[in-house]
Motif scaffolding. Structure first.
Motif, PDB file in Angstrom:
ATOM      1  N   GLY A 180      42.181  42.247  40.983  1.00 38.33           N
ATOM      2  CA  GLY A 180      41.765  43.056  42.197  1.00 38.33           C
ATOM      3  C   GLY A 180      42.419  42.473  43.493  1.00 38.33           C
ATOM      4  O   GLY A 180      42.517  41.283  43.845  1.00 38.33           O
ATOM      5  N   ARG A 202      35.439  47.070  42.558  1.00 35.77           N
ATOM      6  CA  ARG A 202      34.181  46.343  42.431  1.00 35.77           C
ATOM      7  C   ARG A 202      33.627  45.753  43.664  1.00 35.77           C
ATOM      8  O   ARG A 202      34.420  45.273  44.533  1.00 35.77           O
ATOM      9  N   TYR A 262      33.395  46.284  37.624  1.00 35.71           N
ATOM     10  CA  TYR A 262      34.393  47.383  38.328  1.00 35.71           C
ATOM     11  C   TYR A 262      33.598  48.736  37.659  1.00 35.71           C
ATOM     12  O   TYR A 262      33.245  49.089  36.716  1.00 35.71           O
TER      13      TYR A 262
END
Length: 265
Positions: free
Chosen positions: A259, A209, A216
């Protein structure tokens, strides 16, 4: 009626109270033919969602169903079981099933909508990994003439092992165009050992992302190695977040890593 002793003892007390307290239905015609068994429909476990359990998960599960009987429904019950058949079941949820709470239709005295809630405690109720997969719903009812009907497989549910996946992208920071190495590990609850163990040979997506975006994008799919290890490389193009995503299997729930940000210079 084929219910294991522990189950029968639990239901007997609850059903006696439920049948005695049930509101009477409209009078049935005197010349009605002999009644048939209760029919069960719209059997749904937890809204149709999988039951995903970790090592110590405590989760409230709901079963809903409709019971229809020409003689009216005095009481009804349902629970989950696992195994080759109900006589040889290696798992019952809950172990002591309570009777369901039923509401007779205002327009059709032969039909009742029922539900039951119970708590599943993974540490207490799941002692081996073979319990992951498809469970069946046993549904039963007692009509107002005291006839009992029981269906071993009125519905199904999926009980799954909780999965976890980690991610680490390096180096941080990294020059644009250089190689970024992304590692991680896919594991799942092992109800036998009481720990999370590696899940090998599974497809896991590497996603990215870009900084400032909320979406994403999948870059590639990798397979988990020994002990669930994940490792792959990609090129650094922009600041952003890398993560691994596991879709799950018939016995294991999905997992998504938080993430990991990489600063590209």
């Amino acid at each position: 009626m084929r219910i294991r002793p522990a189950v029968a003892a639990s239901l007997a007390t609850g059903l006696a109270v439920l049948a005695a307290s049930a509101a009477p239905t409209a009078a049935l015609a005197a010349d009605r033919a002999a009644s048939s068994g209760t029919v069960f429909s719209h059997v749904v476990v937890d809204g149709g969602k999988d039951i995903v359990l970790g090592l110590t998960t405590k989760k409230t599960v709901t079963i809903t169903w409709t019971a229809t009987d020409p003689d009216g429904v005095a009481a009804s019950w349902a629970y989950l079981w696992h195994g080759p058949n109900t006589d040889d079941a290696d798992g019952i949820l809950p172990l002591y099933p309570p009777p369901g709470t039923c509401t007779v239709s205002a327009t059709d005295p032969t039909t009742a909508t029922c539900r039951v809630n119970f708590t599943v405690d993974a540490a207490r109720d799941l002692d081996h990994n073979g319990l992951a997969g498809t469970w069946k719903v046993l549904a039963g009812a007692q009509d107002r003439t005291d006839d009992w009907t029981e269906i071993d497989a009125a519905g199904t549910a999926r009980v799954k092992r909780l999965a976890k996946v980690t991610v680490n992208a390096s180096p941080e920071p990294v020059k644009k165009g250089r190689t970024v190495t992304v590692t991680g590990r896919l594991s799942r609850a092992n109800w036998e050992s009481g720990s999370y163990t590696g899940y090998q040979g599974q497809s896991v997506k590497l996603q990215f992302r870009k900084k400032g975006s909320s979406t994403y994008t999948t870059l590639k799919t990798v397979a988990s190695g020994g002990a669930g290890a994940l490792r792959t490389t990609t090129k650094a193009k922009a600041d952003g977040y890398f993560r691994f995503v596991f879709a799950g299997t018939a016995t294991t729930g999905p997992a998504t890593a938080a993430g990991d940000f990489v600063d590209v210079r």
